[in-house]
Design a protein around this motif. Sequence first.
Motif, PDB file in Angstrom:
ATOM      1  N   TYR A 160       0.824  -1.211   0.000  1.00  0.00           N
ATOM      2  CA  TYR A 160       0.000   0.000   0.000  1.00  0.00           C
ATOM      3  C   TYR A 160       0.862   1.266   0.000  1.00  0.00           C
ATOM      4  CZ  TYR A 160      -3.735   3.236   1.179  1.00  0.00           C
ATOM      5  OH  TYR A 160      -4.631   4.266   1.157  1.00  0.00           O
ATOM      6  N   PRO A 207      -4.812  -3.225  -7.163  1.00  0.00           N
ATOM      7  CA  PRO A 207      -4.037  -4.246  -6.446  1.00  0.00           C
ATOM      8  C   PRO A 207      -3.501  -5.349  -7.362  1.00  0.00           C
ATOM      9  CG  PRO A 207      -6.090  -3.773  -5.292  1.00  0.00           C
ATOM     10  CD  PRO A 207      -6.162  -3.051  -6.591  1.00  0.00           C
ATOM     11  N   TYR A 225       0.506  -6.279  -7.526  1.00  0.00           N
ATOM     12  CA  TYR A 225       1.106  -7.557  -7.140  1.00  0.00           C
ATOM     13  C   TYR A 225       1.538  -8.403  -8.340  1.00  0.00           C
ATOM     14  CZ  TYR A 225       0.705  -6.629  -2.260  1.00  0.00           C
ATOM     15  OH  TYR A 225       0.900  -6.075  -1.032  1.00  0.00           O
ATOM     16  N   ARG A 232       2.230  -7.804   6.857  1.00  0.00           N
ATOM     17  CA  ARG A 232       2.562  -7.157   5.578  1.00  0.00           C
ATOM     18  C   ARG A 232       3.939  -7.617   5.098  1.00  0.00           C
ATOM     19  NH1 ARG A 232      -0.631  -2.610   4.395  1.00  0.00           N
ATOM     20  NH2 ARG A 232      -1.630  -1.663   6.176  1.00  0.00           N
ATOM     21  N   MET A 253      -2.967   0.876   7.017  1.00  0.00           N
ATOM     22  CA  MET A 253      -4.106   0.727   7.927  1.00  0.00           C
ATOM     23  C   MET A 253      -3.747  -0.253   9.034  1.00  0.00           C
ATOM     24  SD  MET A 253      -8.005  -0.345   6.949  1.00  0.00           S
ATOM     25  CE  MET A 253      -7.719  -2.078   6.862  1.00  0.00           C
ATOM     26  N   LYS A 254      -4.064   0.056  10.270  1.00  0.00           N
ATOM     27  CA  LYS A 254      -3.798  -0.864  11.372  1.00  0.00           C
ATOM     28  C   LYS A 254      -4.825  -1.994  11.351  1.00  0.00           C
ATOM     29  CE  LYS A 254      -1.208  -0.148  14.361  1.00  0.00           C
ATOM     30  NZ  LYS A 254      -1.269   0.780  15.474  1.00  0.00           N
ATOM     31  N   LEU A 255      -4.448  -3.096  11.966  1.00  0.00           N
ATOM     32  CA  LEU A 255      -5.328  -4.269  11.939  1.00  0.00           C
ATOM     33  C   LEU A 255      -6.656  -4.055  12.655  1.00  0.00           C
ATOM     34  CD1 LEU A 255      -3.255  -7.508  12.492  1.00  0.00           C
ATOM     35  CD2 LEU A 255      -4.733  -6.930  10.582  1.00  0.00           C
ATOM     36  N   TYR A 282     -14.772  -8.091  -2.632  1.00  0.00           N
ATOM     37  CA  TYR A 282     -13.510  -8.101  -3.381  1.00  0.00           C
ATOM     38  C   TYR A 282     -12.740  -9.396  -3.083  1.00  0.00           C
ATOM     39  CZ  TYR A 282      -9.064  -6.648  -5.354  1.00  0.00           C
ATOM     40  OH  TYR A 282      -7.912  -6.599  -6.114  1.00  0.00           O
ATOM     41  N   TYR A 298      -0.420 -14.145  -3.287  1.00  0.00           N
ATOM     42  CA  TYR A 298      -0.645 -12.696  -3.192  1.00  0.00           C
ATOM     43  C   TYR A 298      -2.076 -12.280  -2.826  1.00  0.00           C
ATOM     44  CZ  TYR A 298       3.900 -12.590  -5.449  1.00  0.00           C
ATOM     45  OH  TYR A 298       5.228 -12.774  -5.721  1.00  0.00           O
ATOM     46  N   HIS A 300      -2.674 -10.286   0.373  1.00  0.00           N
ATOM     47  CA  HIS A 300      -2.026  -8.964   0.319  1.00  0.00           C
ATOM     48  C   HIS A 300      -2.817  -8.009  -0.573  1.00  0.00           C
ATOM     49  CE1 HIS A 300       1.365 -10.530   2.515  1.00  0.00           C
ATOM     50  NE2 HIS A 300       1.320 -11.589   1.727  1.00  0.00           N
ATOM     51  N   MET A 301      -3.383  -8.558  -1.661  1.00  0.00           N
ATOM     52  CA  MET A 301      -4.218  -7.722  -2.529  1.00  0.00           C
ATOM     53  C   MET A 301      -5.456  -7.235  -1.774  1.00  0.00           C
ATOM     54  SD  MET A 301      -3.983  -9.877  -6.052  1.00  0.00           S
ATOM     55  CE  MET A 301      -5.289  -8.954  -6.821  1.00  0.00           C
ATOM     56  N   GLN A 308      -5.712  -6.870   1.434  1.00  0.00           N
ATOM     57  CA  GLN A 308      -5.251  -5.894   2.441  1.00  0.00           C
ATOM     58  C   GLN A 308      -5.074  -4.503   1.807  1.00  0.00           C
ATOM     59  OE1 GLN A 308      -4.093  -6.332   6.025  1.00  0.00           O
ATOM     60  NE2 GLN A 308      -4.513  -4.179   5.662  1.00  0.00           N
ATOM     61  N   VAL A 309      -4.434  -4.483   0.624  1.00  0.00           N
ATOM     62  CA  VAL A 309      -4.215  -3.202  -0.067  1.00  0.00           C
ATOM     63  C   VAL A 309      -5.557  -2.579  -0.465  1.00  0.00           C
ATOM     64  CG1 VAL A 309      -3.379  -2.229  -2.253  1.00  0.00           C
ATOM     65  CG2 VAL A 309      -1.875  -3.623  -0.869  1.00  0.00           C
ATOM     66  N   PHE A 310      -6.462  -3.420  -0.956  1.00  0.00           N
ATOM     67  CA  PHE A 310      -7.778  -2.907  -1.360  1.00  0.00           C
ATOM     68  C   PHE A 310      -8.531  -2.344  -0.141  1.00  0.00           C
ATOM     69  CE2 PHE A 310     -12.320  -3.464  -2.372  1.00  0.00           C
ATOM     70  CZ  PHE A 310     -12.379  -2.647  -3.490  1.00  0.00           C
ATOM     71  N   ASP A 319      -7.173  -1.073   2.501  1.00  0.00           N
ATOM     72  CA  ASP A 319      -6.517   0.208   2.818  1.00  0.00           C
ATOM     73  C   ASP A 319      -7.014   1.327   1.898  1.00  0.00           C
ATOM     74  OD1 ASP A 319      -5.076  -1.058   4.764  1.00  0.00           O
ATOM     75  OD2 ASP A 319      -3.205  -1.146   3.640  1.00  0.00           O
ATOM     76  N   LEU A 320      -7.120   0.997   0.599  1.00  0.00           N
ATOM     77  CA  LEU A 320      -7.594   1.990  -0.375  1.00  0.00           C
ATOM     78  C   LEU A 320      -9.015   2.442  -0.023  1.00  0.00           C
ATOM     79  CD1 LEU A 320      -6.434   0.395  -3.758  1.00  0.00           C
ATOM     80  CD2 LEU A 320      -5.744   2.629  -2.908  1.00  0.00           C
ATOM     81  N   ASP A 329      -9.207   4.682   3.128  1.00  0.00           N
ATOM     82  CA  ASP A 329      -8.863   6.093   2.849  1.00  0.00           C
ATOM     83  C   ASP A 329      -9.963   6.774   2.042  1.00  0.00           C
ATOM     84  OD1 ASP A 329      -6.566   5.833   4.230  1.00  0.00           O
ATOM     85  OD2 ASP A 329      -5.208   5.942   2.505  1.00  0.00           O
TER      86      ASP A 329
END
Lengths: 120, 287
Positions: free
Chosen positions: A34, A52, A56, A84, B1-3, B14, B29, B32-33, B35-37, B39-40, B43
């Motif tokens: 991120y 994403p 990745y 992470r 982002m915190k857990l 998603y 992955y 992790h994808m 997690q990133v989504f 976070d997005l 925000d």
Amino acid sequence: MSKSKQVSEKDLLPLTPAVFHILLALAAEEKHGYAIMKEVEVNSKGQFRMGPGTLYGSIKRMLELSLIEETDERPDPEMDDQRRRYYKQTPFGAKVLKAELQRFNDLMQVAKSKGALGSI
Amino acid sequence: MKLDVKPHPSVAFYKTLVYLYPKAYRQEYGSHMVQVFADLLHDASRNGARSVMQVWAIALLDLVKTVIEEYARGGIRMTKSSFTLLSSFLLMLGGLFWLPVSYGQFEQYWEDPFGGPDILFEIGQKFMGPAMLLVALGLLGFVLHYGSRLSSLIKANLIISNSIIGTMAVLGIAGDLMLLPKTWEWAWYFFIVGMIIHLTGIIILGICALRCQLLTRFNVAFLLIGLPFPIYMFVGLIVQLMHITPSSALNDGFSAASLAAMGLGWILIGYAFFKDQIMIKKLQPSL
């Protein structure tokens, strides 16, 4: 044997926009997914946004090419989620980024000599 | 982002869509994808619903592109069961793609955040071709899975209905990619006639599904997909014949609602299709 020993930096040029931006985002320090995305957005002034999947997918191929590697280091373990993954540039990745920037610079020189830059 | 931050509710959807990626890639992955989504979205949710929708739009287009890329890189090895499982996701994704098309219908009443005169409408239209293609591909798997329980007539009806929407999808995407002449006057009429034929097929399937309980749930969703748009067209025709000019807000609202119903219907059908397959797998653990 790593791919960096088989492939020279010139073989990988020009880089895709995603790979270029990820390498640039990791130029100064290691980052997680991120943080890379946010850095890319800032560096490109919001003009390049990845989803994403692109992030990745690019990371996977960059790991295969030894342009980046995973790192266990954490900038501040208390502030972050331990699950992470953090990535950092490899020396080969730094060479590839430099070669790409050199290519951009050469193009800028050509554009300058042709007066294509105008008042920039 | 915190857990400890609660993820946006749509992150779960998603997470389901990430199943579309090849298994090896997903295992490496996928989390992790997600997690990133998350976070997005976390925000974006601070900036309101529009930012959330923008994140979703980018993520969906990215997902379709990268799923194809990952399969193309790994070589496609697909069994009948993996294709039908994939088809259920394609139907859900196709349904999701109809929602921006619906959203774009309201363009003229909302402030345009991108600056163009009708940019939201234009963006919405770009989702239409991929939405139809995803539904057409998803329906192929649907016929493959449920075909043995359908009569030849219903199967033929579904194949015609699917061929129509598949052709419209290819022409729609070709049009979006500027592969067709821009002033394609009869494209709109072709779309209307094509949609009516396709949706008639879906209505017939819906009646059959309700009678024989084809899916274990949401059989009525076929009618949710099939009925609103033809009703909208029929009412529009009557109104025109009576020389009444309805307000644009009413017209666009009706149009948006019929497209949203279609999207929601495909999501429900895709989900029911997915759950049916999971149920069969649980009943036949050795297969």
